[in-house]
Design a protein around this motif. Sequence first.
Motif, mmCIF file in Angstrom:
data_model
loop_
_atom_site.group_PDB
_atom_site.id
_atom_site.type_symbol
_atom_site.label_atom_id
_atom_site.label_comp_id
_atom_site.label_asym_id
_atom_site.label_seq_id
_atom_site.Cartn_x
_atom_site.Cartn_y
_atom_site.Cartn_z
ATOM 1 N N UNK A 17 0.788 -1.226 0.000
ATOM 2 C CA UNK A 17 0.000 0.000 0.000
ATOM 3 C C UNK A 17 0.823 1.279 0.000
ATOM 4 N N UNK A 18 2.125 1.164 0.118
ATOM 5 C CA UNK A 18 2.992 2.346 0.139
ATOM 6 C C UNK A 18 3.337 2.740 -1.290
ATOM 7 N N UNK A 19 3.164 4.016 -1.612
ATOM 8 C CA UNK A 19 3.471 4.476 -2.966
ATOM 9 C C UNK A 19 4.337 5.731 -2.975
ATOM 10 N N UNK A 20 4.937 6.080 -1.822
ATOM 11 C CA UNK A 20 5.839 7.234 -1.812
ATOM 12 C C UNK A 20 6.908 7.071 -0.737
ATOM 13 N N UNK A 21 7.933 7.906 -0.851
ATOM 14 C CA UNK A 21 9.083 7.853 0.054
ATOM 15 C C UNK A 21 8.669 8.079 1.504
ATOM 16 N N UNK A 22 7.773 9.013 1.754
ATOM 17 C CA UNK A 22 7.349 9.299 3.133
ATOM 18 C C UNK A 22 6.751 8.053 3.773
ATOM 19 N N UNK A 76 6.587 0.157 -8.674
ATOM 20 C CA UNK A 76 5.893 0.571 -9.888
ATOM 21 C C UNK A 76 5.488 2.043 -9.852
ATOM 22 N N UNK A 77 5.062 2.522 -8.697
ATOM 23 C CA UNK A 77 4.612 3.911 -8.574
ATOM 24 C C UNK A 77 5.776 4.900 -8.607
ATOM 25 N N UNK A 78 6.906 4.503 -8.026
ATOM 26 C CA UNK A 78 8.060 5.406 -7.895
ATOM 27 C C UNK A 78 9.353 4.664 -8.249
ATOM 28 N N UNK A 79 9.556 4.351 -9.525
ATOM 29 C CA UNK A 79 10.723 3.533 -9.892
ATOM 30 C C UNK A 79 12.063 4.174 -9.507
ATOM 31 N N UNK A 80 12.183 5.468 -9.631
ATOM 32 C CA UNK A 80 13.459 6.116 -9.276
ATOM 33 C C UNK A 80 13.696 6.047 -7.765
ATOM 34 N N UNK A 83 14.702 2.554 -6.899
ATOM 35 C CA UNK A 83 16.105 2.314 -7.250
ATOM 36 C C UNK A 83 17.008 2.808 -6.128
ATOM 37 N N UNK A 84 16.719 3.990 -5.607
ATOM 38 C CA UNK A 84 17.514 4.552 -4.512
ATOM 39 C C UNK A 84 17.365 3.688 -3.262
ATOM 40 N N UNK A 85 16.150 3.268 -2.959
ATOM 41 C CA UNK A 85 15.924 2.416 -1.786
ATOM 42 C C UNK A 85 16.744 1.135 -1.896
ATOM 43 N N UNK A 86 16.736 0.500 -3.070
ATOM 44 C CA UNK A 86 17.520 -0.726 -3.262
ATOM 45 C C UNK A 86 19.009 -0.465 -3.074
#
Length: 109
Positions: A17-22, A76-80, A83-86
């Motif tokens: 359910x998470x779709x953003x960095x926050x 899928x919602x925030x691919x960039x 990528x940073x999270x990975x």
Amino acid sequence: MSEDPTGRLVVALDLDGITDKAGLMDRAARALALPDWFGRNWDALADSLGDPSVWPKDAAGRGLLLVVVGWRSYAEARPEEWRIAREVFAQASQRTPALTVALALGGSS
């Protein structure tokens, strides 16, 4: 939280359910019981993952296996951002031998 066969503390970071960095940062802070001063940014996450002194107390001296589940909608919602999270997960694992981060390929339950 549980224990894996090697004795490491297993913590699930459920991003369902998470779709953003926050949202990711809030879930990470909760899952890892990070201190109130956790900055909720990439550098703070990297620092916290790499610092066993801020991990849950049960991980002290045992190591930590962080299993990231339910991550596909975020990816899928925030691919960039994903990528940073990975990269943050990978670098923290490389720097800190007591930490392993695994991405679960199944569902979040």
